[in-house]
Write a protein that holds these residues in place. Structure first.
Motif, PDB file in Angstrom:
ATOM      1  N   TYR A 181      49.194  50.368  49.225  1.00  0.00           N
ATOM      2  CA  TYR A 181      47.735  50.364  49.362  1.00  0.00           C
ATOM      3  C   TYR A 181      47.077  49.900  48.063  1.00  0.00           C
ATOM      4  O   TYR A 181      46.164  49.080  48.078  1.00  0.00           O
ATOM      5  CB  TYR A 181      47.214  51.763  49.713  1.00  0.00           C
ATOM      6  CG  TYR A 181      47.675  52.316  51.039  1.00  0.00           C
ATOM      7  CD1 TYR A 181      47.926  51.489  52.126  1.00  0.00           C
ATOM      8  CD2 TYR A 181      47.854  53.676  51.213  1.00  0.00           C
ATOM      9  CE1 TYR A 181      48.354  52.013  53.334  1.00  0.00           C
ATOM     10  CE2 TYR A 181      48.272  54.204  52.427  1.00  0.00           C
ATOM     11  CZ  TYR A 181      48.513  53.370  53.487  1.00  0.00           C
ATOM     12  OH  TYR A 181      48.923  53.890  54.680  1.00  0.00           O
ATOM     13  N   SER A 182      47.563  50.425  46.954  1.00  0.00           N
ATOM     14  CA  SER A 182      46.999  50.059  45.649  1.00  0.00           C
ATOM     15  C   SER A 182      47.229  48.585  45.333  1.00  0.00           C
ATOM     16  O   SER A 182      46.327  47.893  44.855  1.00  0.00           O
ATOM     17  CB  SER A 182      47.626  50.913  44.545  1.00  0.00           C
ATOM     18  OG  SER A 182      47.348  52.263  44.754  1.00  0.00           O
ATOM     19  N   ALA A 183      48.439  48.115  45.602  1.00  0.00           N
ATOM     20  CA  ALA A 183      48.761  46.712  45.329  1.00  0.00           C
ATOM     21  C   ALA A 183      47.886  45.785  46.165  1.00  0.00           C
ATOM     22  O   ALA A 183      47.392  44.764  45.670  1.00  0.00           O
ATOM     23  CB  ALA A 183      50.239  46.440  45.602  1.00  0.00           C
ATOM     24  N   TYR A 184      47.680  46.134  47.423  1.00  0.00           N
ATOM     25  CA  TYR A 184      46.845  45.302  48.290  1.00  0.00           C
ATOM     26  C   TYR A 184      45.409  45.271  47.781  1.00  0.00           C
ATOM     27  O   TYR A 184      44.816  44.194  47.651  1.00  0.00           O
ATOM     28  CB  TYR A 184      46.891  45.816  49.733  1.00  0.00           C
ATOM     29  CG  TYR A 184      45.949  45.067  50.637  1.00  0.00           C
ATOM     30  CD1 TYR A 184      46.247  43.787  51.067  1.00  0.00           C
ATOM     31  CD2 TYR A 184      44.742  45.638  51.031  1.00  0.00           C
ATOM     32  CE1 TYR A 184      45.367  43.085  51.884  1.00  0.00           C
ATOM     33  CE2 TYR A 184      43.861  44.941  51.835  1.00  0.00           C
ATOM     34  CZ  TYR A 184      44.178  43.668  52.268  1.00  0.00           C
ATOM     35  OH  TYR A 184      43.299  42.973  53.060  1.00  0.00           O
ATOM     36  N   ALA A 185      44.845  46.432  47.492  1.00  0.00           N
ATOM     37  CA  ALA A 185      43.457  46.490  47.013  1.00  0.00           C
ATOM     38  C   ALA A 185      43.306  45.703  45.710  1.00  0.00           C
ATOM     39  O   ALA A 185      42.332  44.955  45.530  1.00  0.00           O
ATOM     40  CB  ALA A 185      43.012  47.935  46.832  1.00  0.00           C
ATOM     41  N   GLY A 186      44.271  45.841  44.823  1.00  0.00           N
ATOM     42  CA  GLY A 186      44.220  45.087  43.570  1.00  0.00           C
ATOM     43  C   GLY A 186      44.357  43.595  43.793  1.00  0.00           C
ATOM     44  O   GLY A 186      43.644  42.788  43.169  1.00  0.00           O
ATOM     45  N   ALA A 187      45.249  43.201  44.687  1.00  0.00           N
ATOM     46  CA  ALA A 187      45.485  41.775  44.942  1.00  0.00           C
ATOM     47  C   ALA A 187      44.256  41.107  45.557  1.00  0.00           C
ATOM     48  O   ALA A 187      43.885  39.998  45.153  1.00  0.00           O
ATOM     49  CB  ALA A 187      46.700  41.595  45.848  1.00  0.00           C
ATOM     50  N   VAL A 188      43.620  41.756  46.522  1.00  0.00           N
ATOM     51  CA  VAL A 188      42.444  41.125  47.142  1.00  0.00           C
ATOM     52  C   VAL A 188      41.272  41.100  46.174  1.00  0.00           C
ATOM     53  O   VAL A 188      40.458  40.170  46.207  1.00  0.00           O
ATOM     54  CB  VAL A 188      42.052  41.774  48.494  1.00  0.00           C
ATOM     55  CG1 VAL A 188      43.153  41.553  49.531  1.00  0.00           C
ATOM     56  CG2 VAL A 188      41.696  43.229  48.361  1.00  0.00           C
ATOM     57  N   THR A 189      41.189  42.091  45.293  1.00  0.00           N
ATOM     58  CA  THR A 189      40.118  42.088  44.286  1.00  0.00           C
ATOM     59  C   THR A 189      40.332  40.954  43.294  1.00  0.00           C
ATOM     60  O   THR A 189      39.380  40.246  42.927  1.00  0.00           O
ATOM     61  CB  THR A 189      40.053  43.454  43.578  1.00  0.00           C
ATOM     62  OG1 THR A 189      39.780  44.454  44.569  1.00  0.00           O
ATOM     63  CG2 THR A 189      38.972  43.479  42.522  1.00  0.00           C
ATOM     64  N   ASP A 190      41.577  40.740  42.870  1.00  0.00           N
ATOM     65  CA  ASP A 190      41.878  39.606  41.984  1.00  0.00           C
ATOM     66  C   ASP A 190      41.590  38.283  42.685  1.00  0.00           C
ATOM     67  O   ASP A 190      41.057  37.346  42.069  1.00  0.00           O
ATOM     68  CB  ASP A 190      43.336  39.645  41.539  1.00  0.00           C
ATOM     69  CG  ASP A 190      43.622  40.755  40.550  1.00  0.00           C
ATOM     70  OD1 ASP A 190      42.676  41.328  39.974  1.00  0.00           O
ATOM     71  OD2 ASP A 190      44.821  41.067  40.359  1.00  0.00           O
ATOM     72  N   LEU A 191      41.936  38.198  43.955  1.00  0.00           N
ATOM     73  CA  LEU A 191      41.670  36.977  44.717  1.00  0.00           C
ATOM     74  C   LEU A 191      40.174  36.715  44.820  1.00  0.00           C
ATOM     75  O   LEU A 191      39.722  35.585  44.661  1.00  0.00           O
ATOM     76  CB  LEU A 191      42.303  37.059  46.108  1.00  0.00           C
ATOM     77  CG  LEU A 191      42.045  35.875  47.038  1.00  0.00           C
ATOM     78  CD1 LEU A 191      42.499  34.554  46.408  1.00  0.00           C
ATOM     79  CD2 LEU A 191      42.725  36.109  48.383  1.00  0.00           C
ATOM     80  N   LYS A 192      39.401  37.759  45.079  1.00  0.00           N
ATOM     81  CA  LYS A 192      37.941  37.592  45.147  1.00  0.00           C
ATOM     82  C   LYS A 192      37.399  37.020  43.843  1.00  0.00           C
ATOM     83  O   LYS A 192      36.611  36.079  43.838  1.00  0.00           O
ATOM     84  CB  LYS A 192      37.272  38.933  45.448  1.00  0.00           C
ATOM     85  CG  LYS A 192      35.756  38.805  45.509  1.00  0.00           C
ATOM     86  CD  LYS A 192      34.962  39.959  44.939  1.00  0.00           C
ATOM     87  CE  LYS A 192      35.555  40.649  43.801  1.00  0.00           C
ATOM     88  NZ  LYS A 192      34.646  41.270  42.870  1.00  0.00           N
ATOM     89  N   ARG A 193      37.859  37.579  42.726  1.00  0.00           N
ATOM     90  CA  ARG A 193      37.409  37.089  41.424  1.00  0.00           C
ATOM     91  C   ARG A 193      37.758  35.610  41.252  1.00  0.00           C
ATOM     92  O   ARG A 193      36.927  34.806  40.827  1.00  0.00           O
ATOM     93  CB  ARG A 193      38.052  37.914  40.305  1.00  0.00           C
ATOM     94  CG  ARG A 193      37.662  37.444  38.901  1.00  0.00           C
ATOM     95  CD  ARG A 193      38.580  38.013  37.833  1.00  0.00           C
ATOM     96  NE  ARG A 193      40.003  37.944  38.120  1.00  0.00           N
ATOM     97  CZ  ARG A 193      40.765  36.861  37.974  1.00  0.00           C
ATOM     98  NH1 ARG A 193      40.229  35.720  37.597  1.00  0.00           N
ATOM     99  NH2 ARG A 193      42.061  36.897  38.231  1.00  0.00           N
ATOM    100  N   ALA A 194      38.965  35.235  41.636  1.00  0.00           N
ATOM    101  CA  ALA A 194      39.392  33.839  41.501  1.00  0.00           C
ATOM    102  C   ALA A 194      38.596  32.916  42.419  1.00  0.00           C
ATOM    103  O   ALA A 194      38.236  31.800  42.023  1.00  0.00           O
ATOM    104  CB  ALA A 194      40.887  33.719  41.809  1.00  0.00           C
ATOM    105  N   LEU A 195      38.295  33.368  43.624  1.00  0.00           N
ATOM    106  CA  LEU A 195      37.504  32.536  44.549  1.00  0.00           C
ATOM    107  C   LEU A 195      36.075  32.347  44.061  1.00  0.00           C
ATOM    108  O   LEU A 195      35.498  31.269  44.211  1.00  0.00           O
ATOM    109  CB  LEU A 195      37.521  33.148  45.952  1.00  0.00           C
ATOM    110  CG  LEU A 195      38.859  33.066  46.682  1.00  0.00           C
ATOM    111  CD1 LEU A 195      38.818  33.897  47.965  1.00  0.00           C
ATOM    112  CD2 LEU A 195      39.220  31.612  46.982  1.00  0.00           C
ATOM    113  N   ILE A 196      35.514  33.383  43.463  1.00  0.00           N
ATOM    114  CA  ILE A 196      34.161  33.243  42.909  1.00  0.00           C
ATOM    115  C   ILE A 196      34.177  32.304  41.710  1.00  0.00           C
ATOM    116  O   ILE A 196      33.287  31.453  41.570  1.00  0.00           O
ATOM    117  CB  ILE A 196      33.574  34.630  42.555  1.00  0.00           C
ATOM    118  CG1 ILE A 196      33.280  35.400  43.856  1.00  0.00           C
ATOM    119  CG2 ILE A 196      32.314  34.494  41.700  1.00  0.00           C
ATOM    120  CD1 ILE A 196      32.842  36.825  43.655  1.00  0.00           C
ATOM    121  N   THR A 197      35.196  32.425  40.870  1.00  0.00           N
ATOM    122  CA  THR A 197      35.338  31.490  39.747  1.00  0.00           C
ATOM    123  C   THR A 197      35.452  30.065  40.265  1.00  0.00           C
ATOM    124  O   THR A 197      34.789  29.140  39.752  1.00  0.00           O
ATOM    125  CB  THR A 197      36.576  31.849  38.896  1.00  0.00           C
ATOM    126  OG1 THR A 197      36.394  33.152  38.366  1.00  0.00           O
ATOM    127  CG2 THR A 197      36.793  30.860  37.772  1.00  0.00           C
TER     128      THR A 197
END
Length: 155
Positions: A49-65
């Protein structure tokens, strides 16, 4: 004769005592093993659960960048690097989702994960900065709902 009978009773009593001790110890071991299995599974779920939440949050940051880089100077090296990073983090997020489904395929989490993916997919289509901000707010709500539901699964 009484001595033989007394000895036989003592032997039978000892055997019954040994057998009952064995049964109680066996049940104790089985309960301990079951509790250990449950705790390992709980820890694996928590990690997934933690890995998934962290991974999608990192992905969101990269997509916004990536969204900002596309609007600033299309075609430059920073844009290519941002595209590569968002692709890499997309694969990490997908891998985390696969692991989560293998370890804890909870039906209640599927629609929450789909909501997160939908918001991530909207980032690239945002018309302006205000739209990005709104999508990011909905994304954060979706992640919070996921975390709340996941936390209920590991309690």
């Amino acid at each position: 004769m009484n001595t033989i009978l007394a000895s036989a009773v003592a032997v039978v009593g000892t055997l019954i005592g040994s057998w009952s001790t064995y049964l109680f110890q066996r049940r104790t071991v089985e309960r301990t093993e079951a509790a250990n299995r449950e705790e390992r599974l709980r820890q694996e779920r928590l990690a997934a659960y933690s890995a998934y939440a962290g991974a999608v949050t990192d992905l969101k940051r990269a997509l916004i960048t990536l969204w900002f880089r596309r609007r600033r100077t299309p075609g430059d090296e920073e844009l290519a690097a941002a595209q590569l990073e968002s692709d890499r983090l997309g694969a990490v997020a997908e891998s985390a989702a696969f692991r989560l489904r293998l370890v804890a395929d909870e039906p209640v989490l599927r629609p929450l994960m789909e909501a997160i993916s939908a918001e991530l997919g909207e980032i690239v289509h945002a018309e302006d900065r205000q739209a990005v901000i709104a999508i990011e707010a909905r994304f954060e709500q979706a992640v919070t709902a996921f975390i709340d539901a996941a936390a209920a699964q590991v309690r």
